[in-house]
Design a protein around this motif. Sequence first.
Motif, PDB file in Angstrom:
ATOM      1  N   LEU A  36       5.674  -7.427   0.227  1.00 41.31           N
ATOM      2  CA  LEU A  36       5.293  -6.552  -0.871  1.00 41.31           C
ATOM      3  C   LEU A  36       4.525  -5.345  -0.349  1.00 41.31           C
ATOM      4  N   ALA A  37       4.964  -4.155  -0.753  1.00 45.37           N
ATOM      5  CA  ALA A  37       4.234  -2.921  -0.485  1.00 45.37           C
ATOM      6  C   ALA A  37       3.632  -2.432  -1.791  1.00 45.37           C
ATOM      7  N   GLN A  38       2.357  -2.112  -1.773  1.00 51.09           N
ATOM      8  CA  GLN A  38       1.697  -1.522  -2.935  1.00 51.09           C
ATOM      9  C   GLN A  38       1.239  -0.117  -2.574  1.00 51.09           C
ATOM     10  N   VAL A  74       8.351  -3.119  -3.866  1.00 48.43           N
ATOM     11  CA  VAL A  74       7.391  -2.014  -3.892  1.00 48.43           C
ATOM     12  C   VAL A  74       6.807  -1.879  -5.290  1.00 48.43           C
ATOM     13  N   GLU A  75       5.497  -1.680  -5.363  1.00 51.45           N
ATOM     14  CA  GLU A  75       4.809  -1.499  -6.640  1.00 51.45           C
ATOM     15  C   GLU A  75       3.903  -0.275  -6.570  1.00 51.45           C
ATOM     16  N   LEU A  76       3.752   0.402  -7.695  1.00 45.61           N
ATOM     17  CA  LEU A  76       2.748   1.443  -7.863  1.00 45.61           C
ATOM     18  C   LEU A  76       1.553   0.812  -8.566  1.00 45.61           C
ATOM     19  N   VAL A  77       0.383   0.906  -7.949  1.00 42.64           N
ATOM     20  CA  VAL A  77      -0.799   0.227  -8.486  1.00 42.64           C
ATOM     21  C   VAL A  77      -1.983   1.186  -8.496  1.00 42.64           C
ATOM     22  N   SER A  78      -3.066   0.752  -9.137  1.00 43.43           N
ATOM     23  CA  SER A  78      -4.312   1.507  -9.075  1.00 43.43           C
ATOM     24  C   SER A  78      -5.468   0.524  -8.951  1.00 43.43           C
ATOM     25  N   PHE A  79      -6.634   1.038  -8.626  1.00 45.14           N
ATOM     26  CA  PHE A  79      -7.822   0.187  -8.532  1.00 45.14           C
ATOM     27  C   PHE A  79      -8.151  -0.423  -9.887  1.00 45.14           C
ATOM     28  N   GLU A  80      -7.933   0.344 -10.957  1.00 45.19           N
ATOM     29  CA  GLU A  80      -8.312  -0.111 -12.295  1.00 45.19           C
ATOM     30  C   GLU A  80      -7.276  -1.027 -12.933  1.00 45.19           C
ATOM     31  N   ASP A  89      -3.637  -5.854  -5.230  1.00 44.80           N
ATOM     32  CA  ASP A  89      -3.735  -7.308  -5.059  1.00 44.80           C
ATOM     33  C   ASP A  89      -3.595  -7.630  -3.575  1.00 44.80           C
ATOM     34  N   LEU A  90      -4.721  -7.785  -2.898  1.00 46.87           N
ATOM     35  CA  LEU A  90      -4.699  -8.022  -1.457  1.00 46.87           C
ATOM     36  C   LEU A  90      -4.188  -9.406  -1.092  1.00 46.87           C
ATOM     37  N   GLU A  91      -4.135 -10.298  -2.055  1.00 49.08           N
ATOM     38  CA  GLU A  91      -3.586 -11.624  -1.781  1.00 49.08           C
ATOM     39  C   GLU A  91      -2.071 -11.588  -1.673  1.00 49.08           C
ATOM     40  N   ARG A  92      -1.442 -10.610  -2.334  1.00 48.02           N
ATOM     41  CA  ARG A  92       0.018 -10.524  -2.351  1.00 48.02           C
ATOM     42  C   ARG A  92       0.555  -9.438  -1.433  1.00 48.02           C
ATOM     43  N   ALA A  93      -0.198  -8.388  -1.220  1.00 45.95           N
ATOM     44  CA  ALA A  93       0.319  -7.219  -0.513  1.00 45.95           C
ATOM     45  C   ALA A  93       0.404  -7.439   0.996  1.00 45.95           C
ATOM     46  N   ASP A  94       1.486  -6.934   1.585  1.00 49.50           N
ATOM     47  CA  ASP A  94       1.648  -6.887   3.035  1.00 49.50           C
ATOM     48  C   ASP A  94       1.443  -5.465   3.559  1.00 49.50           C
ATOM     49  N   LEU A 133     -12.799   1.891  -4.847  1.00 52.15           N
ATOM     50  CA  LEU A 133     -11.627   1.758  -3.985  1.00 52.15           C
ATOM     51  C   LEU A 133     -12.032   1.531  -2.535  1.00 52.15           C
ATOM     52  N   ALA A 134     -13.156   2.125  -2.121  1.00 52.31           N
ATOM     53  CA  ALA A 134     -13.607   1.982  -0.729  1.00 52.31           C
ATOM     54  C   ALA A 134     -13.803   0.517  -0.345  1.00 52.31           C
ATOM     55  N   ASP A 135     -14.387  -0.271  -1.236  1.00 50.67           N
ATOM     56  CA  ASP A 135     -14.617  -1.690  -0.945  1.00 50.67           C
ATOM     57  C   ASP A 135     -13.296  -2.433  -0.769  1.00 50.67           C
ATOM     58  N   VAL A 136     -12.329  -2.104  -1.612  1.00 42.62           N
ATOM     59  CA  VAL A 136     -11.011  -2.750  -1.515  1.00 42.62           C
ATOM     60  C   VAL A 136     -10.340  -2.384  -0.199  1.00 42.62           C
ATOM     61  N   LEU A 137     -10.440  -1.123   0.197  1.00 40.76           N
ATOM     62  CA  LEU A 137      -9.817  -0.690   1.441  1.00 40.76           C
ATOM     63  C   LEU A 137     -10.499  -1.321   2.650  1.00 40.76           C
TER      64      LEU A 137
END
Length: 215
Positions: free
Chosen positions: A2-4, A36-42, A63-68, A99-103
């Motif tokens: 999965l690409a987000q 492939v998905e288009l996503v946002s932090f919110e 979703d960091l559990e699903r994304a590669d 977003l910084a924390d997620v990255l």
Amino acid sequence: MLAQIVLFDGFDLLDALAPYEVLWAGGDIAGGALKVELVSFEGAREVPSTPTGMSVKATGRIDLERADLLIIPGAAGSLGGGGPGSIPALLASAVGTGLADVLHQALGKPGLTVGTVCGGSLLLGMAGLLKGRRATTNHSALEALKATGADVIAARIVDDGNLVTAAGVTSGLDLGVYLLERTVGPRVAHGVEALFQFERRGTVWRAQGHEALAW
């Protein structure tokens, strides 16, 4: 796999949609091996780009559990000045959303690769995530990227392991093809090049082989 692709207010359309189309096509001709998905932090929402005002719908949350693969575009705004519509201001606003924390988590997650297009690497740098990392960005922002502590390489694509950065706006196409080669394989990447009548440009920079001497 999965690409987000992460959208934020003021994102650049081509930065996001060029790799989206390449990766989507690669997944399709690989029999669904990559989604492939288009996503946002919110989460799911209409996300405005600038300066056109066009919005693109994010269908879900990062979703960091699903994304590669997690791909961060740059911003589209005024190049000069420090107003709210300037590129630095738009990138700073995206950093301030959380977003910084997620990255930061994404870069620390085994098996996940973060890709950036154009000012997407500057967004990471502004979040303090590129200190000592090899990266590139748009030619006009190389000095700004260096100021964040990144080891700046003036190449179209820079592969630093779990971080792959691309230079100017159209290099999002090159990034997509290269990530297909890395994840799904060169036959699929070549198939997309043939489908799009596009060939990846330049040598992907990696810290391998003999060090190049200065001319």
